[in-house]
Design a protein around this motif. Structure first.
Motif, mmCIF file in Angstrom:
data_model
loop_
_atom_site.group_PDB
_atom_site.id
_atom_site.type_symbol
_atom_site.label_atom_id
_atom_site.label_comp_id
_atom_site.label_asym_id
_atom_site.label_seq_id
_atom_site.Cartn_x
_atom_site.Cartn_y
_atom_site.Cartn_z
ATOM 1 N N LEU A 103 0.743 -1.214 -0.059
ATOM 2 C CA LEU A 103 0.121 -0.047 0.165
ATOM 3 C C LEU A 103 0.740 1.442 0.038
ATOM 4 O O LEU A 103 0.414 2.295 -0.720
ATOM 5 N N VAL A 104 1.952 1.111 0.629
ATOM 6 C CA VAL A 104 3.002 2.446 0.547
ATOM 7 C C VAL A 104 3.396 2.757 -0.701
ATOM 8 O O VAL A 104 3.300 3.906 -1.188
ATOM 9 N N CYS A 105 3.767 1.437 -1.481
ATOM 10 C CA CYS A 105 4.132 1.711 -2.757
ATOM 11 C C CYS A 105 3.086 2.135 -3.738
ATOM 12 O O CYS A 105 3.295 3.064 -4.548
ATOM 13 N N LEU A 106 1.818 1.673 -3.558
ATOM 14 C CA LEU A 106 0.691 2.242 -4.336
ATOM 15 C C LEU A 106 0.099 3.366 -4.202
ATOM 16 O O LEU A 106 -0.328 4.393 -5.117
ATOM 17 N N SER A 107 0.284 3.935 -3.075
ATOM 18 C CA SER A 107 0.094 5.219 -2.634
ATOM 19 C C SER A 107 0.760 6.423 -3.376
ATOM 20 O O SER A 107 0.248 7.548 -3.475
ATOM 21 N N SER A 108 2.017 6.032 -4.166
ATOM 22 C CA SER A 108 2.519 7.082 -4.875
ATOM 23 C C SER A 108 2.069 7.217 -6.261
ATOM 24 O O SER A 108 2.475 8.207 -6.944
ATOM 25 N N LEU A 109 1.026 6.417 -6.734
ATOM 26 C CA LEU A 109 0.299 6.448 -7.905
ATOM 27 C C LEU A 109 -0.488 7.755 -7.835
ATOM 28 O O LEU A 109 -1.157 7.992 -9.033
ATOM 29 N N GLY A 110 -0.981 8.046 -6.763
ATOM 30 C CA GLY A 110 -1.717 9.332 -6.740
ATOM 31 C C GLY A 110 -3.385 8.967 -7.141
ATOM 32 O O GLY A 110 -3.913 10.022 -7.753
ATOM 33 N N VAL A 111 -3.715 7.744 -7.050
ATOM 34 C CA VAL A 111 -5.180 7.348 -7.549
ATOM 35 C C VAL A 111 -6.011 7.033 -6.322
ATOM 36 O O VAL A 111 -5.210 6.203 -5.343
ATOM 37 N N PRO A 112 -7.153 6.781 -6.096
ATOM 38 C CA PRO A 112 -8.019 6.249 -4.967
ATOM 39 C C PRO A 112 -7.706 4.751 -5.259
ATOM 40 O O PRO A 112 -7.466 4.245 -6.069
ATOM 41 N N PHE A 113 -7.670 4.120 -3.865
ATOM 42 C CA PHE A 113 -7.337 2.695 -4.048
ATOM 43 C C PHE A 113 -8.592 1.920 -2.987
ATOM 44 O O PHE A 113 -8.778 2.641 -2.054
ATOM 45 N N LEU A 114 -8.893 0.827 -3.318
ATOM 46 C CA LEU A 114 -9.987 0.051 -2.416
ATOM 47 C C LEU A 114 -9.095 -1.058 -2.257
ATOM 48 O O LEU A 114 -8.768 -1.973 -3.097
ATOM 49 N N LEU A 115 -8.901 -1.530 -1.054
ATOM 50 C CA LEU A 115 -8.426 -2.587 -0.258
ATOM 51 C C LEU A 115 -9.694 -3.555 -0.047
ATOM 52 O O LEU A 115 -10.691 -3.226 0.961
ATOM 53 N N ILE A 116 -9.755 -4.880 -0.631
ATOM 54 C CA ILE A 116 -10.910 -5.600 -0.465
ATOM 55 C C ILE A 116 -10.242 -6.895 0.517
ATOM 56 O O ILE A 116 -9.334 -7.642 0.068
ATOM 57 N N ALA A 117 -10.564 -7.252 1.567
ATOM 58 C CA ALA A 117 -10.211 -8.493 2.399
ATOM 59 C C ALA A 117 -10.938 -9.649 1.609
ATOM 60 O O ALA A 117 -12.212 -9.616 1.420
ATOM 61 N N PRO A 118 -10.243 -10.804 1.156
ATOM 62 C CA PRO A 118 -10.871 -11.746 0.307
ATOM 63 C C PRO A 118 -11.823 -12.586 1.251
ATOM 64 O O PRO A 118 -11.807 -12.739 2.576
ATOM 65 N N GLY A 151 -5.625 5.639 4.159
ATOM 66 C CA GLY A 151 -6.607 6.346 3.499
ATOM 67 C C GLY A 151 -7.376 5.893 2.351
ATOM 68 O O GLY A 151 -8.076 6.274 1.460
ATOM 69 N N ALA A 152 -7.078 4.107 2.505
ATOM 70 C CA ALA A 152 -7.898 3.474 1.228
ATOM 71 C C ALA A 152 -9.349 3.100 1.698
ATOM 72 O O ALA A 152 -9.628 3.180 2.886
ATOM 73 N N ALA A 153 -10.205 3.031 0.703
ATOM 74 C CA ALA A 153 -11.241 2.616 1.089
ATOM 75 C C ALA A 153 -11.206 0.967 1.161
ATOM 76 O O ALA A 153 -10.365 0.583 0.849
ATOM 77 N N PHE A 154 -12.361 0.676 2.068
ATOM 78 C CA PHE A 154 -12.160 -0.818 2.301
ATOM 79 C C PHE A 154 -13.415 -1.589 2.284
ATOM 80 O O PHE A 154 -14.380 -0.989 2.556
ATOM 81 N N ALA A 155 -13.175 -2.779 2.148
ATOM 82 C CA ALA A 155 -14.532 -3.821 1.784
ATOM 83 C C ALA A 155 -14.166 -4.981 2.393
ATOM 84 O O ALA A 155 -13.016 -5.519 2.040
ATOM 85 N N ASP A 156 -14.901 -5.698 3.049
ATOM 86 C CA ASP A 156 -14.735 -6.964 3.778
ATOM 87 C C ASP A 156 -15.627 -7.928 2.746
ATOM 88 O O ASP A 156 -17.063 -8.204 3.032
#
Length: 195
Positions: A103-118, A151-156
């Motif tokens: 997530l630290v790496c992806l935050s540099s992309l400057g786009v919103p991201f959604l983390l989904i727990a499988p 600061g990611a959106a989250f869904a379980d």
């Protein structure tokens, strides 16, 4: 206007169908990513890969950044990984530490991201130990905290009642349909500001 979303995941994002000899792939009309791509509001880039664990080494992260750079521009990123880490014996806390580096790496992309727990594993051909079932049930709690901190959106997806195949890991055709229905709402909240 359609939003382009990259879906970074494992075999359930790729669309693996374990029913055939050696496995196969569910057709477009079944896969959850293709179902979302058929909707006018989304353009889905499926970056699912069979067997993919959470990229966490410098080499893996550089490779992923190269893959993502080739897909730019895009409007958001959905990440659903961790199942293979657990299947390989990585404890949930250690899988979460890997995800934190990603997530630290992806935050540099400057786009919103959604983390989904499988979705949680079910007892099946690939899931024969109680410890593995427990591990899959605990992952979402770690991911919820990580999403809040990053600061990611989250869904379980463990709350989405996703039917799994006989192996206890991979989505059935109905599982893909249910996942697409639930993910559509999560995508709207994460990438369009819908509540």
């Amino acid at each position: 206007m359609s939003k382009a979303i990259v879906c970074l995941g494992d075999s359930n994002t790729w669309g693996y169908d374990p029913r055939g000899f050696g496995g196969g792939r569910w057709p477009d009309g079944v896969r959850w990513t293709a179902r979302l791509n058929a909707r006018p509001e989304w353009i889905i880039h499926n970056l699912g890969e069979n067997g993919r664990a959470i990229p966490h080494t410098p080499f893996e992260l550089r490779t992923l950044c190269g893959q993502l750079a080739a897909l730019r521009p895009f409007d958001g990123l959905c990440v659903m990984l961790g199942s293979n880490d657990l299947l390989l014996g990585v404890p949930p806390a250690a899988a979460a530490a890997r995800m934190e580096r990603l997530l630290v790496c992806l935050s540099s992309l400057g786009v919103p991201f959604l983390l989904i727990a499988p979705p949680c594993f079910h007892p099946g051909d690939w899931v024969r130990e109680e410890a593995l079932l427990a591990a899959s049930a605990h992952l979402a709690g770690y991911y919820r905290i990580l999403a809040g901190e990053s600061g990611a959106a989250f869904a379980d997806a463990g709350c989405w009642d996703i039917p799994l195949c006989f192996d206890g890991v991979h989505f059935t055709a109905e599982g893909h349909a249910r996942f697409a229905a639930q993910a559509g709402g999560a995508f709207a909240a994460a990438f369009c500001g819908a509540k």
